[in-house]
Every structure is written in C-alpha cells, then in structure tokens.
Design an enzyme around this catalytic site. Structure first.
Site, PDB file in Angstrom:
ATOM      1  N   ASP A 291       0.842  -1.203   0.000  1.00 19.16           N
ATOM      2  CA  ASP A 291       0.000   0.000   0.000  1.00 19.16           C
ATOM      3  C   ASP A 291       0.873   1.248   0.000  1.00 19.16           C
ATOM      4  O   ASP A 291       1.956   1.257   0.597  1.00 19.16           O
ATOM      5  CB  ASP A 291      -0.905  -0.031   1.247  1.00 19.16           C
ATOM      6  CG  ASP A 291      -2.096   0.900   1.099  1.00 19.16           C
ATOM      7  OD1 ASP A 291      -2.334   1.425  -0.012  1.00 19.16           O
ATOM      8  OD2 ASP A 291      -2.794   1.114   2.096  1.00 19.16           O
TER       9      ASP A 291
ATOM     10  N   HIS B   9       2.548   3.829  -9.168  1.00 14.87           N
ATOM     11  CA  HIS B   9       2.418   2.388  -9.420  1.00 14.87           C
ATOM     12  C   HIS B   9       3.662   1.851 -10.142  1.00 14.87           C
ATOM     13  O   HIS B   9       4.103   0.729  -9.874  1.00 14.87           O
ATOM     14  CB  HIS B   9       1.149   2.106 -10.233  1.00 14.87           C
ATOM     15  CG  HIS B   9      -0.114   2.317  -9.439  1.00 14.87           C
ATOM     16  ND1 HIS B   9      -0.292   1.818  -8.176  1.00 14.87           N
ATOM     17  CD2 HIS B   9      -1.266   2.993  -9.725  1.00 14.87           C
ATOM     18  CE1 HIS B   9      -1.496   2.165  -7.713  1.00 14.87           C
ATOM     19  NE2 HIS B   9      -2.089   2.888  -8.638  1.00 14.87           N
TER      20      HIS B   9
ATOM     21  N   LEU C  15      12.537 -19.407  -4.846  1.00 19.21           N
ATOM     22  CA  LEU C  15      11.384 -18.696  -4.259  1.00 19.21           C
ATOM     23  C   LEU C  15      10.107 -18.967  -5.059  1.00 19.21           C
ATOM     24  O   LEU C  15      10.114 -18.926  -6.291  1.00 19.21           O
ATOM     25  CB  LEU C  15      11.682 -17.188  -4.296  1.00 19.21           C
ATOM     26  CG  LEU C  15      10.549 -16.267  -3.829  1.00 19.21           C
ATOM     27  CD1 LEU C  15      10.427 -16.283  -2.308  1.00 19.21           C
ATOM     28  CD2 LEU C  15      10.760 -14.838  -4.311  1.00 19.21           C
TER      29      LEU C  15
HETATM   30  C1  FPP Z   1      -1.962   0.160  -3.386  1.00 16.70           C
HETATM   31  O1  FPP Z   1      -1.483   1.484  -3.346  1.00 16.70           O
HETATM   32  C2  FPP Z   1      -1.414  -0.519  -4.538  1.00 16.70           C
HETATM   33  C3  FPP Z   1      -2.155  -1.189  -5.492  1.00 16.70           C
HETATM   34  C4  FPP Z   1      -3.604  -1.296  -5.481  1.00 16.70           C
HETATM   35  C5  FPP Z   1      -1.506  -1.802  -6.655  1.00 16.70           C
HETATM   36  C6  FPP Z   1      -0.276  -2.599  -6.372  1.00 16.70           C
HETATM   37  C7  FPP Z   1       0.503  -2.611  -7.612  1.00 16.70           C
HETATM   38  C8  FPP Z   1       1.839  -2.508  -7.701  1.00 16.70           C
HETATM   39  C9  FPP Z   1       2.715  -2.498  -6.532  1.00 16.70           C
HETATM   40  C10 FPP Z   1       2.447  -2.374  -9.036  1.00 16.70           C
HETATM   41  C11 FPP Z   1       2.920  -3.560  -9.774  1.00 16.70           C
HETATM   42  C12 FPP Z   1       2.702  -4.900  -9.219  1.00 16.70           C
HETATM   43  C13 FPP Z   1       3.091  -6.038  -9.861  1.00 16.70           C
HETATM   44  C14 FPP Z   1       2.800  -7.349  -9.225  1.00 16.70           C
HETATM   45  C15 FPP Z   1       3.797  -6.003 -11.136  1.00 16.70           C
HETATM   46  P1  FPP Z   1      -2.538   2.672  -3.433  1.00 16.70           P
HETATM   47  O2  FPP Z   1      -2.700   3.059  -4.854  1.00 16.70           O
HETATM   48  O3  FPP Z   1      -3.803   2.290  -2.757  1.00 16.70           O
HETATM   49  O4  FPP Z   1      -1.798   3.784  -2.621  1.00 16.70           O
HETATM   50  P2  FPP Z   1      -2.480   4.939  -1.752  1.00 16.70           P
HETATM   51  O5  FPP Z   1      -3.185   4.255  -0.605  1.00 16.70           O
HETATM   52  O6  FPP Z   1      -1.306   5.750  -1.300  1.00 16.70           O
HETATM   53  O7  FPP Z   1      -3.394   5.694  -2.667  1.00 16.70           O
END
Ligand code: FPP
Length: 253
Positions: free
Chosen positions: A23, A40, A134
């Site tokens: 997150d 992202h 892994l």
């Molecule tokens: C949450 O942060 C993150 C996500 C919903 C997406 C997770 C995706 C990645 C880490 C990118 C790539 C992943 C792979 C497996 C290639 P948020 O957007 O909710 O952050 P915020 O709470 O600060 O808005």
C-alpha cells in the site's frame, strides 16, 4: 493445516512465507507531485527489489496482493493502467525470474482479465513451474472471501456428487480447497502505507500469522525494511493456542 506446534520456537528466525499488502503507491506519488501512474510504476520497481531480497534471504514463499476483488471500484483509467502494468512487468521480468529459479504463481479469479493477460499468466506459470527457488505468488483479482467461497462451493459440489459426506467436512478438508493449500501458511504478514487492516487478503490463511504494519510507503520498501520486519517476526513468540510456558517447554505435559 493444523498449526505445526513443533514450529513455535522463538528461534524460528526466518519466516518461510511472507505475505505483503503493498500500500502507498498513490501517496508516494502525491508527495512528489507526480501522477498515481508514476507511483504504481515505482511500486513495480519495489516488487522486483523485494523478490530479489526474499530470494537472497532464503524465504520460500512471497505472496503479494497486487489487485484485490475490490480494486475494480477504482477509476477506470487507473484500473487500465494497473492491468497494463501487470502485463508489461510480466513480459519484462519473466526471463529474469526464470533465470533466478523463481516459481511464479497467480491466485484469484483470472476470468475477469483480458484474454491476453490470462494467456500470459498461464504461460508464465508454465514456464517457471519446475523452478525450485522462491515461490512468488501474485494475488490478482483475489479476495479472502472469494477464496473461502470458491473452496466452499467445490466442497458442496463434491458432497452433492456423493464423493464426500457432510460429516467429513472439517477445517482441514476445507483448507485443501483453498488457494495456497500446497504451500506453508504465511508466517509473516506485512502491510506498508500506515493502515492497519487486512483488507480481505488471505483471510483463511492468516489465522496464525504474525502481523506487521509499517508507515513506509510501498515504493520505499527495500531489503533493509524487509529485514526490520523479519527482525520483529523473530522477536515474537508464536503460540498457536498454547500457553507461553508450554511453548518454552517448562510446563507439565
Ligand atoms: C496500493 O497502493 C497498490 C495497489 C492497489 C496496486 C499494487 C501494484 C503494484 C505495486 C504495481 C505492480 C505490481 C506487480 C505485481 C507487477 P494505493 O494506490 O492504494 O496507494 P495509496 O493508498 O497511497 O493511494
């Protein structure tokens, strides 16, 4: 599935299975006046870093919550961006993962994804299926309630077909129908970004998992931060329902 009470020693220093809610990508970007897209993308770089760090440390399984069943509620352009990012990251990283002996696996309802992404996921799993390093589990369109529901549905189907009796349905049996049944249960759950909740991640599997929350935003999470989480894990006493005296081996039998 029954907790392994032999594994309760506080000296079990390294978690075998780490599960992470990644997150904070959006806030990381916002603090730099960047778009959420940039956040992202930076999050994807952190994924690569942590996969390498887990491999180097000898962690057996890493499960990452990439996209929850509820993330479809995000604005459409962000959902599309995330789907594209999964596909491009997978295409770019699969060779490196294979060479690093990583076994890749996806959990979640993949039927909602575009055909290209579904095909690529299947190919990536196939390509790395025999790898022995892994195990990297990507939870995509995954939800803990979905997992329990799909397991229950399949158990009900087996009962309706006469392959098992209702009286044979136990927690151990249901467990065998859940997504990660063939892997060790998560020892350590990490959530970055400051929130302290599970958000419908591995609800069934987290029953005895040690929970660790950090304010660090996911794009800033690195090997050092992973080590801090593992050190916190190593300092905990896992009791699996026993008393601390039993765990310490000083209680009467
Ligand atoms: C949450 O942060 C993150 C996500 C919903 C997406 C997770 C995706 C990645 C880490 C990118 C790539 C992943 C792979 C497996 C290639 P948020 O957007 O909710 O952050 P915020 O709470 O600060 O808005």
């Amino acid at each position: 599935m029954t907790p392994d009470v032999r594994a309760v020693s506080p000296c079990e220093l390294l978690p075998r299975h780490v599960a992470i809610v990644m997150d904070g990508n959006g806030r990381w970007a916002q603090r730099r006046s960047l778009t959420r897209t940039a956040g992202h993308r930076e999050g994807a770089k952190a994924v690569r870093r942590i996969v390498e760090a887990c491999s180097e440390r000898g962690i057996e399984v890493l499960t990452l919550f990439a996209f929850s069943s509820e993330n479809w509620r995000r604005p459409r352009p962000e959902v599309e961006l995330l789907m594209n990012l999964f596909l491009t990251t997978l295409r770019r990283e699969i060779r490196r993962l294979d060479v690093a002996n990583v076994r890749l696996r996806f959990i979640g309802d993949r039927s909602a994804f575009a055909a290209t992404l579904q095909e690529y996921i299947a190919k990536a799993e196939q390509r790395t299926v025999a790898n022995t390093g892994l195990t990297l589990v990507i939870a995509a369109n995954y939800g803990g309630r979905w997992d329990i529901t799909q397991a229950s549905r399949r158990v009900a189907e087996a009962a309706a077909a006469g392959r098992l009796q209702p009286g044979e349905i136990t927690a151990d049996l249901l467990h065998r129908y859940t997504c990660l049944a063939d892997l060790p249960e998560p020892d350590l759950f990490i959530r970055t970004g400051g929130e302290q909740r599970i958000s419908n991640f591995l609800l069934w599997q987290l029953a005895y998992t040690e929970l660790y929350f950090t304010d660090r935003l996911w794009p800033d999470f690195d090997g050092e931060a992973l080590d801090a989480a593992c050190a916190a894990f190593a300092s905990r006493q896992r009791r699996f329902g026993q008393t601390s005296e039993q765990v310490a081996g000083v209680a009467d039998a």
